[in-house]
Design a protein around this motif. Structure first.
Motif, PDB file in Angstrom:
ATOM      1  N   THR A  78      -6.846   0.965   8.623  1.00 12.52           N
ATOM      2  CA  THR A  78      -6.353   1.984   7.897  1.00 12.52           C
ATOM      3  C   THR A  78      -6.465   3.457   8.456  1.00 12.52           C
ATOM      4  N   LEU A 119      -9.589  -0.388   0.736  1.00 11.77           N
ATOM      5  CA  LEU A 119      -8.500   0.012   2.032  1.00 11.77           C
ATOM      6  C   LEU A 119      -9.116   1.065   3.054  1.00 11.77           C
ATOM      7  N   LYS A 145     -11.403   0.100   5.769  1.00 14.05           N
ATOM      8  CA  LYS A 145     -11.046  -0.713   7.053  1.00 14.05           C
ATOM      9  C   LYS A 145     -10.597  -0.133   8.175  1.00 14.05           C
TER      10      LYS A 145
END
Length: 154
Positions: free
Chosen positions: A142, A136, A139
């Motif tokens: 995010t 996560l 990315k």
């Protein structure tokens, strides 16, 4: 060289203010109105709705301004907010116990005394466990969300 010192407290506050502020204000509402198994989904929908509303407002504000002037968005959003408060006050109550349109079954379900109605789940089983935080955090979306929330609350 110019050094700009940012107090640690301000950084932490800007990072956590939105999550904690909204969550603490709504926690009682979610606790009273949603069964334990559905509270996280309700919180996610509410938080997503806050951000979606801000995004829609930013998109349509220039359109409203071009038709009504600089004060148009303030008047329109204020009017919509006032109308929403009227609807909310007339259709809501402090707890499910006091709401006239909730059946006994719904009330028991909210209080977790009865299971929800059976629904046939045809989706494949997903592995449950620790979310892949490393993935996560790698990315760009995010980080866009983290930075935009921090800047919004700065």
């Amino acid at each position: 060289t110019i050094v700009i010192k940012v107090p640690f407290q301000q950084v932490v506050q800007s990072l956590l203010q939105e999550l904690l502020g909204q969550l603490l204000n709504l926690l009682g509402l979610f606790y009273r109105w949603f069964p334990k198994t559905e509270r996280s989904r309700a919180v996610a929908l509410a938080m997503g709705g806050f951000h979606l509303g801000s995004a829609i407002g930013l998109i349509i504000s220039p359109i409203i301004m071009s038709q009504t002037g600089v004060f148009g968005p303030f008047v329109m959003f204020g009017l919509f907010g006032f109308l929403w408060v009227l609807v909310w006050l007339s259709a809501s109550s402090d707890s499910p116990d006091q709401h006239p349109q909730i059946s006994k079954y719904e009330l028991e379900h909210i209080k977790d005394r009865t299971p929800p109605l059976p629904v046939k789940d045809t989706s494949p089983m997903r592995r449950r466990g620790i979310p892949p935080f490393r993935l996560l955090l790698s990315k760009l979306p995010t980080w866009a969300i983290i930075i935009s929330n921090a800047m919004h609350n700065w």
